[in-house]
Write a protein that holds these residues in place. Structure first.
Motif, PDB file in Angstrom:
ATOM      1  N   UNK A 225      -0.606  -0.144  13.170  1.00 46.83           N
ATOM      2  CA  UNK A 225      -0.081  -1.273  12.639  1.00 46.83           C
ATOM      3  C   UNK A 225      -0.503  -1.471  11.309  1.00 46.83           C
ATOM      4  N   UNK A 226      -2.261  -1.406  11.308  1.00 47.60           N
ATOM      5  CA  UNK A 226      -2.664  -1.914  10.056  1.00 47.60           C
ATOM      6  C   UNK A 226      -2.530  -1.181   8.683  1.00 47.60           C
ATOM      7  N   UNK A 227      -1.823   0.250   9.056  1.00 48.53           N
ATOM      8  CA  UNK A 227      -1.697   1.178   8.108  1.00 48.53           C
ATOM      9  C   UNK A 227      -0.234   0.787   7.499  1.00 48.53           C
ATOM     10  N   UNK A 228       0.739   0.503   8.492  1.00 47.77           N
ATOM     11  CA  UNK A 228       2.079   0.113   8.099  1.00 47.77           C
ATOM     12  C   UNK A 228       1.877  -1.141   7.250  1.00 47.77           C
ATOM     13  N   UNK A 229       1.216  -2.119   7.833  1.00 49.34           N
ATOM     14  CA  UNK A 229       1.313  -3.347   6.961  1.00 49.34           C
ATOM     15  C   UNK A 229       0.378  -3.277   5.665  1.00 49.34           C
ATOM     16  N   UNK A 230      -0.418  -2.361   5.571  1.00 48.79           N
ATOM     17  CA  UNK A 230      -1.282  -2.253   4.380  1.00 48.79           C
ATOM     18  C   UNK A 230      -0.351  -1.352   3.403  1.00 48.79           C
ATOM     19  N   UNK A 231       0.502  -0.420   3.909  1.00 45.86           N
ATOM     20  CA  UNK A 231       1.670   0.087   2.978  1.00 45.86           C
ATOM     21  C   UNK A 231       2.546  -0.781   2.478  1.00 45.86           C
ATOM     22  N   UNK A 232       2.933  -1.909   3.393  1.00 49.85           N
ATOM     23  CA  UNK A 232       3.890  -2.946   3.166  1.00 49.85           C
ATOM     24  C   UNK A 232       3.585  -3.829   1.807  1.00 49.85           C
ATOM     25  N   UNK A 233       2.292  -4.171   2.021  1.00 53.25           N
ATOM     26  CA  UNK A 233       1.534  -5.348   1.006  1.00 53.25           C
ATOM     27  C   UNK A 233       1.519  -4.466  -0.097  1.00 53.25           C
ATOM     28  N   UNK A 234       1.083  -3.323  -0.128  1.00 55.60           N
ATOM     29  CA  UNK A 234       1.050  -2.477  -1.405  1.00 55.60           C
ATOM     30  C   UNK A 234       2.659  -2.331  -1.849  1.00 55.60           C
ATOM     31  N   UNK A 235       3.548  -1.990  -1.503  1.00 55.67           N
ATOM     32  CA  UNK A 235       4.867  -2.457  -1.725  1.00 55.67           C
ATOM     33  C   UNK A 235       5.298  -3.318  -2.475  1.00 55.67           C
ATOM     34  N   UNK A 236       5.114  -4.646  -1.735  1.00 52.19           N
ATOM     35  CA  UNK A 236       5.238  -5.751  -2.237  1.00 52.19           C
ATOM     36  C   UNK A 236       4.604  -5.964  -3.577  1.00 52.19           C
ATOM     37  N   UNK A 237       3.410  -5.666  -3.789  1.00 50.95           N
ATOM     38  CA  UNK A 237       2.452  -5.850  -4.746  1.00 50.95           C
ATOM     39  C   UNK A 237       3.048  -4.864  -6.121  1.00 50.95           C
ATOM     40  N   UNK A 238       3.913  -3.995  -5.574  1.00 50.48           N
ATOM     41  CA  UNK A 238       4.525  -3.328  -6.680  1.00 50.48           C
ATOM     42  C   UNK A 238       6.046  -3.813  -7.028  1.00 50.48           C
ATOM     43  N   UNK A 239       6.676  -4.249  -6.067  1.00 48.99           N
ATOM     44  CA  UNK A 239       8.040  -4.587  -6.337  1.00 48.99           C
ATOM     45  C   UNK A 239       8.124  -5.936  -7.129  1.00 48.99           C
ATOM     46  N   UNK A 240       7.224  -6.942  -6.383  1.00 51.62           N
ATOM     47  CA  UNK A 240       7.510  -8.301  -6.780  1.00 51.62           C
ATOM     48  C   UNK A 240       6.925  -8.344  -8.477  1.00 51.62           C
ATOM     49  N   UNK A 241       5.893  -7.816  -8.921  1.00 52.49           N
ATOM     50  CA  UNK A 241       5.710  -7.738 -10.305  1.00 52.49           C
ATOM     51  C   UNK A 241       6.780  -7.207 -11.029  1.00 52.49           C
ATOM     52  N   UNK A 242       7.282  -5.926 -10.642  1.00 54.64           N
ATOM     53  CA  UNK A 242       8.338  -5.382 -11.261  1.00 54.64           C
ATOM     54  C   UNK A 242       9.426  -6.044 -11.498  1.00 54.64           C
ATOM     55  N   UNK A 243      10.052  -6.920 -10.593  1.00 57.81           N
ATOM     56  CA  UNK A 243      11.056  -7.963 -10.594  1.00 57.81           C
ATOM     57  C   UNK A 243      10.618  -9.005 -11.932  1.00 57.81           C
ATOM     58  N   UNK A 244       9.470  -9.367 -11.757  1.00 54.74           N
ATOM     59  CA  UNK A 244       9.141 -10.330 -12.843  1.00 54.74           C
ATOM     60  C   UNK A 244       9.090  -9.869 -14.170  1.00 54.74           C
ATOM     61  N   UNK A 245       8.765  -8.553 -14.427  1.00 46.37           N
ATOM     62  CA  UNK A 245       8.607  -8.156 -15.542  1.00 46.37           C
ATOM     63  C   UNK A 245      10.035  -7.859 -16.235  1.00 46.37           C
ATOM     64  N   UNK A 246      11.041  -7.302 -15.376  1.00 41.84           N
ATOM     65  CA  UNK A 246      12.331  -6.726 -15.713  1.00 41.84           C
ATOM     66  C   UNK A 246      13.074  -8.064 -15.908  1.00 41.84           C
ATOM     67  N   UNK A 247      12.833  -9.397 -15.438  1.00 41.43           N
ATOM     68  CA  UNK A 247      13.515 -10.424 -15.748  1.00 41.43           C
ATOM     69  C   UNK A 247      13.058 -11.031 -16.659  1.00 41.43           C
ATOM     70  N   UNK A 248      11.919 -10.954 -17.178  1.00 35.89           N
ATOM     71  CA  UNK A 248      11.273 -11.436 -18.340  1.00 35.89           C
ATOM     72  C   UNK A 248      10.415 -12.690 -17.857  1.00 35.89           C
ATOM     73  N   UNK A 249      10.008 -12.923 -16.601  1.00 34.04           N
ATOM     74  CA  UNK A 249       9.205 -13.808 -16.246  1.00 34.04           C
ATOM     75  C   UNK A 249       7.681 -13.428 -16.299  1.00 34.04           C
ATOM     76  N   UNK A 250       6.810 -14.092 -17.145  1.00 40.75           N
ATOM     77  CA  UNK A 250       5.552 -13.682 -17.411  1.00 40.75           C
ATOM     78  C   UNK A 250       4.602 -13.466 -16.050  1.00 40.75           C
ATOM     79  N   UNK A 251       4.092 -12.301 -16.140  1.00 38.80           N
ATOM     80  CA  UNK A 251       3.073 -11.832 -14.958  1.00 38.80           C
ATOM     81  C   UNK A 251       1.810 -12.783 -14.919  1.00 38.80           C
ATOM     82  N   UNK A 252       1.348 -13.040 -16.314  1.00 36.41           N
ATOM     83  CA  UNK A 252      -0.034 -13.368 -16.546  1.00 36.41           C
ATOM     84  C   UNK A 252       0.243 -14.936 -16.191  1.00 36.41           C
ATOM     85  N   UNK A 253       1.356 -15.544 -16.250  1.00 32.80           N
ATOM     86  CA  UNK A 253       1.587 -17.055 -15.887  1.00 32.80           C
ATOM     87  C   UNK A 253       1.774 -16.997 -14.368  1.00 32.80           C
ATOM     88  N   UNK A 254       2.444 -16.446 -13.558  1.00 33.49           N
ATOM     89  CA  UNK A 254       2.869 -16.444 -12.190  1.00 33.49           C
ATOM     90  C   UNK A 254       2.091 -15.799 -11.372  1.00 33.49           C
TER      91      UNK A 254
END
Length: 179
Positions: A13-42
């Motif tokens: 459970x710990x391993x799967x959740x850890x991997x899930x949060x890493x994935x979110x930490x990669x995908x969410x900023x990628x969406x921000x950067x590709x849509x032009x939303x500033x990561x340094x602000x949000x």
């Protein structure tokens, strides 16, 4: 919040959740950067790391916080590898660790935990800048770096303080309703 009752293998459970949060930490900023939303602000990478601290053990939360910006830098170029990636590795590792350590205390609410983690994370970021200045001659002022990051990231900080406790309380109620 770390209730492993009924789970056959808490390490899985710990391993799967850890991997899930890493994935979110990669995908969410990628969406921000590709849509032009500033990561340094949000501060989109900060959200999954801070949330992870409420659900993972301190060691796992620290690893999630350290690995996420490093992987993101290698895979997407964001954050820029030098000097930002090492600074964010230290800062987000501190977020994960402190959030997890403090979230275990039942008497402390999510707001206190988040503010404490953010303060410690910013201090660690300033120390990381100081080390980079001393070792590599990076042209940054640790105090100006931290204060500038806080001022620029104020919208993201406010969103974290508004949304993360809401998410945690709703998610906890959903889990309890399914038990």
């Amino acid at each position: 919040m770390r209730n492993y009752e009924g789970v056959r293998n808490p390490q899985t459970r710990e391993l799967v959740l850890g991997a899930f949060f890493i994935l979110l930490g990669l995908v969410i900023p990628f969406i921000f950067h590709t849509t032009g939303l500033p990561g340094t602000v949000f501060l989109p990478m900060h959200f999954p790391i801070l949330i992870a601290g409420f659900y993972l053990k301190p060691s796992t939360s620290l690893i999630v916080g350290a690995v996420t910006p490093f992987l993101s830098s290698i895979m997407t170029g964001m954050p820029v590898f030098m000097p930002m990636a090492p600074i964010m590795v230290c800062e987000l590792a501190a977020y994960g660790l402190v959030t997890s350590l403090l979230a275990n205390r039942k008497s402390w609410n999510a707001y206190f935990v988040l503010v404490a983690a953010m303060i410690v994370g910013r201090i660690v970021a300033g120390l990381a800048v100081a080390v980079l200045v001393a070792l590599f001659g990076v042209q940054l002022n640790p105090v100006l770096f931290v204060t500038g990051g806080i001022v620029t990231g104020l919208p993201g900080i406010l969103l974290q303080l508004l949304l993360i406790p809401l998410f945690i309380s709703r998610f906890k109620r959903g889990v309890e309703a399914n038990d």
